[in-house]
Design a protein around this motif. Structure first.
Motif, PDB file in Angstrom:
ATOM      1  N   SER A 161       0.832  -1.211   0.000  1.00 52.64           N
ATOM      2  CA  SER A 161       0.000   0.000   0.000  1.00 52.64           C
ATOM      3  C   SER A 161       0.861   1.254   0.000  1.00 52.64           C
ATOM      4  CB  SER A 161      -0.946  -0.011   1.202  1.00 52.64           C
ATOM      5  OG  SER A 161      -0.220  -0.125   2.409  1.00 52.64           O
ATOM      6  N   ILE A 162       1.972   1.214   0.716  1.00 49.22           N
ATOM      7  CA  ILE A 162       2.927   2.317   0.731  1.00 49.22           C
ATOM      8  C   ILE A 162       4.327   1.744   0.922  1.00 49.22           C
ATOM      9  CG2 ILE A 162       1.353   4.079   1.655  1.00 49.22           C
ATOM     10  CD1 ILE A 162       2.531   3.502   4.418  1.00 49.22           C
ATOM     11  N   ARG A 163       5.327   2.520   0.554  1.00 53.81           N
ATOM     12  CA  ARG A 163       6.718   2.107   0.791  1.00 53.81           C
ATOM     13  C   ARG A 163       7.337   2.826   1.988  1.00 53.81           C
ATOM     14  NH1 ARG A 163      10.349   3.582  -2.807  1.00 53.81           N
ATOM     15  NH2 ARG A 163       9.016   4.722  -4.234  1.00 53.81           N
ATOM     16  N   ALA A 164       6.678   3.880   2.398  1.00 49.44           N
ATOM     17  CA  ALA A 164       7.223   4.672   3.500  1.00 49.44           C
ATOM     18  C   ALA A 164       7.357   3.816   4.759  1.00 49.44           C
ATOM     19  CB  ALA A 164       6.310   5.861   3.778  1.00 49.44           C
ATOM     20  N   PHE A 165       8.352   4.092   5.539  1.00 44.97           N
ATOM     21  CA  PHE A 165       8.624   3.452   6.832  1.00 44.97           C
ATOM     22  C   PHE A 165       9.237   2.071   6.706  1.00 44.97           C
ATOM     23  CE2 PHE A 165       6.347   6.978   8.145  1.00 44.97           C
ATOM     24  CZ  PHE A 165       5.042   6.940   7.710  1.00 44.97           C
ATOM     25  N   THR A 166       9.307   1.534   5.497  1.00 47.47           N
ATOM     26  CA  THR A 166       9.915   0.218   5.342  1.00 47.47           C
ATOM     27  C   THR A 166      11.151   0.323   4.466  1.00 47.47           C
ATOM     28  OG1 THR A 166       8.518  -0.349   3.451  1.00 47.47           O
ATOM     29  CG2 THR A 166       7.718  -0.964   5.639  1.00 47.47           C
ATOM     30  N   ASN A 167      12.151  -0.475   4.790  1.00 46.83           N
ATOM     31  CA  ASN A 167      13.398  -0.463   4.033  1.00 46.83           C
ATOM     32  C   ASN A 167      13.547  -1.678   3.137  1.00 46.83           C
ATOM     33  OD1 ASN A 167      14.660   1.947   5.188  1.00 46.83           O
ATOM     34  ND2 ASN A 167      14.637   0.775   7.080  1.00 46.83           N
ATOM     35  N   THR A 168      13.087  -2.792   3.630  1.00 44.86           N
ATOM     36  CA  THR A 168      13.310  -4.058   2.943  1.00 44.86           C
ATOM     37  C   THR A 168      11.995  -4.812   2.821  1.00 44.86           C
ATOM     38  OG1 THR A 168      15.556  -4.209   3.806  1.00 44.86           O
ATOM     39  CG2 THR A 168      14.547  -6.257   3.052  1.00 44.86           C
ATOM     40  N   VAL A 169      11.802  -5.430   1.693  1.00 51.15           N
ATOM     41  CA  VAL A 169      10.663  -6.326   1.503  1.00 51.15           C
ATOM     42  C   VAL A 169      11.198  -7.693   1.125  1.00 51.15           C
ATOM     43  CG1 VAL A 169       8.855  -4.677   0.969  1.00 51.15           C
ATOM     44  CG2 VAL A 169      10.431  -5.360  -0.819  1.00 51.15           C
ATOM     45  N   GLY A 170      10.488  -8.702   1.538  1.00 46.32           N
ATOM     46  CA  GLY A 170      11.012 -10.034   1.294  1.00 46.32           C
ATOM     47  C   GLY A 170       9.928 -11.083   1.197  1.00 46.32           C
ATOM     48  N   TRP A 171      10.383 -12.308   0.982  1.00 42.90           N
ATOM     49  CA  TRP A 171       9.503 -13.459   0.871  1.00 42.90           C
ATOM     50  C   TRP A 171       9.908 -14.535   1.863  1.00 42.90           C
ATOM     51  CZ3 TRP A 171       5.335 -13.265  -2.306  1.00 42.90           C
ATOM     52  CH2 TRP A 171       5.327 -12.299  -3.320  1.00 42.90           C
ATOM     53  N   PHE A 172       8.908 -15.137   2.465  1.00 46.05           N
ATOM     54  CA  PHE A 172       9.074 -16.308   3.310  1.00 46.05           C
ATOM     55  C   PHE A 172       8.151 -17.382   2.761  1.00 46.05           C
ATOM     56  CE2 PHE A 172      11.365 -14.920   7.205  1.00 46.05           C
ATOM     57  CZ  PHE A 172      11.500 -13.574   6.899  1.00 46.05           C
ATOM     58  N   ARG A 173       8.368 -18.603   3.192  1.00 47.42           N
ATOM     59  CA  ARG A 173       7.455 -19.675   2.826  1.00 47.42           C
ATOM     60  C   ARG A 173       7.271 -20.613   3.999  1.00 47.42           C
ATOM     61  NH1 ARG A 173      10.882 -23.444  -1.483  1.00 47.42           N
ATOM     62  NH2 ARG A 173      12.386 -24.287   0.007  1.00 47.42           N
ATOM     63  N   GLN A 174       6.095 -21.232   4.023  1.00 47.24           N
ATOM     64  CA  GLN A 174       5.776 -22.154   5.102  1.00 47.24           C
ATOM     65  C   GLN A 174       5.056 -23.369   4.538  1.00 47.24           C
ATOM     66  OE1 GLN A 174       3.568 -20.357   8.318  1.00 47.24           O
ATOM     67  NE2 GLN A 174       4.225 -21.955   9.740  1.00 47.24           N
ATOM     68  N   ALA A 175       5.712 -24.502   4.668  1.00 47.63           N
ATOM     69  CA  ALA A 175       5.123 -25.769   4.257  1.00 47.63           C
ATOM     70  C   ALA A 175       4.311 -26.324   5.422  1.00 47.63           C
ATOM     71  CB  ALA A 175       6.212 -26.739   3.842  1.00 47.63           C
ATOM     72  N   PRO A 176       3.348 -27.200   5.158  1.00 45.66           N
ATOM     73  CA  PRO A 176       2.529 -27.752   6.240  1.00 45.66           C
ATOM     74  C   PRO A 176       3.373 -28.404   7.322  1.00 45.66           C
ATOM     75  CG  PRO A 176       1.581 -28.310   4.120  1.00 45.66           C
ATOM     76  CD  PRO A 176       2.904 -27.686   3.833  1.00 45.66           C
ATOM     77  N   GLY A 177       3.123 -28.019   8.552  1.00 49.14           N
ATOM     78  CA  GLY A 177       3.826 -28.602   9.675  1.00 49.14           C
ATOM     79  C   GLY A 177       5.249 -28.122   9.872  1.00 49.14           C
ATOM     80  N   LYS A 178       5.645 -27.113   9.117  1.00 51.79           N
ATOM     81  CA  LYS A 178       7.026 -26.618   9.215  1.00 51.79           C
ATOM     82  C   LYS A 178       7.065 -25.135   9.586  1.00 51.79           C
ATOM     83  CE  LYS A 178       9.086 -30.020   6.139  1.00 51.79           C
ATOM     84  NZ  LYS A 178      10.032 -30.251   5.016  1.00 51.79           N
ATOM     85  N   GLU A 179       8.258 -24.683   9.911  1.00 48.04           N
ATOM     86  CA  GLU A 179       8.448 -23.281  10.254  1.00 48.04           C
ATOM     87  C   GLU A 179       8.346 -22.402   9.013  1.00 48.04           C
ATOM     88  OE1 GLU A 179       8.610 -23.995  14.088  1.00 48.04           O
ATOM     89  OE2 GLU A 179       9.125 -21.980  13.369  1.00 48.04           O
ATOM     90  N   ARG A 180       8.101 -21.133   9.251  1.00 44.86           N
ATOM     91  CA  ARG A 180       8.100 -20.164   8.164  1.00 44.86           C
ATOM     92  C   ARG A 180       9.546 -19.741   7.913  1.00 44.86           C
ATOM     93  NH1 ARG A 180       3.691 -15.425   8.201  1.00 44.86           N
ATOM     94  NH2 ARG A 180       2.464 -17.331   8.583  1.00 44.86           N
ATOM     95  N   ASP A 181      10.034 -20.044   6.727  1.00 41.17           N
ATOM     96  CA  ASP A 181      11.442 -19.853   6.403  1.00 41.17           C
ATOM     97  C   ASP A 181      11.653 -18.696   5.421  1.00 41.17           C
ATOM     98  OD1 ASP A 181      11.960 -23.421   6.301  1.00 41.17           O
ATOM     99  OD2 ASP A 181      12.258 -22.023   7.966  1.00 41.17           O
ATOM    100  N   PHE A 182      12.777 -18.042   5.585  1.00 39.02           N
ATOM    101  CA  PHE A 182      13.178 -16.956   4.704  1.00 39.02           C
ATOM    102  C   PHE A 182      13.497 -17.487   3.306  1.00 39.02           C
ATOM    103  CE2 PHE A 182      14.965 -13.015   3.438  1.00 39.02           C
ATOM    104  CZ  PHE A 182      16.152 -13.288   2.760  1.00 39.02           C
ATOM    105  N   VAL A 183      13.075 -16.739   2.288  1.00 37.90           N
ATOM    106  CA  VAL A 183      13.356 -17.113   0.896  1.00 37.90           C
ATOM    107  C   VAL A 183      14.298 -16.103   0.251  1.00 37.90           C
ATOM    108  CG1 VAL A 183      12.361 -17.449  -1.397  1.00 37.90           C
ATOM    109  CG2 VAL A 183      11.160 -18.319   0.621  1.00 37.90           C
TER     110      VAL A 183
END
Length: 123
Positions: free
Chosen positions: A25-47
């Motif tokens: 919605s806006i870029r202000a106040f944020t420096n970095t954008v990223g992706w994570f993924r979460q498979a069933p029964g697993k932790e949410r991991d950085f991509v």
């Protein structure tokens, strides 16, 4: 408040490609954008992640070489190009934004999250 909306997930065969999008919605106040993924029964991991201003990117080791993060600042949109997909890439993929400087990659370092988009890779 930053709102993030992912799109582009779906069903793809092994070896195929997908491009995920994340509209902010806006870029202000944020420096970095990223992706994570979460498979069933697993932790949410950085991509992968990218800095809005510099365009610098960094990736999780297991996905380096198969994924490319990019952004379009005019559209406040982040992309994740994924190639040579494997069944083990099946997961819900989340877009996230961080107000931290440096190179955040931990879940707690990101302040805003999208609802996620399902990626399913069939064998």
């Amino acid at each position: 408040q930053v709102q993030l909306v992912e799109s582009g997930g779906g069903l793809v065969q092994a070896g195929g490609s997908l491009r995920l999008s994340c509209a902010a919605s806006i870029r202000a106040f944020t420096n970095t954008v990223g992706w994570f993924r979460q498979a069933p029964g697993k932790e949410r991991d950085f991509v992968a992640a990218i800095n809005w201003v510099s365009g610098n990117t960094y990736y999780a080791g297991s996905l380096r070489g198969r994924t490319t993060a990019s952004r379009d600042n005019a559209k406040n949109t982040l992309y994740l190009q994924m190639n040579s997909l494997k069944p083990e890439d099946t997961a819900v993929y989340y877009c996230a934004a961080s107000t931290r400087t440096g190179a955040p990659s931990k879940r707690y370092e990101f302040d805003y999250w999208g609802q996620g988009t399902q990626v399913t890779v069939s064998s």
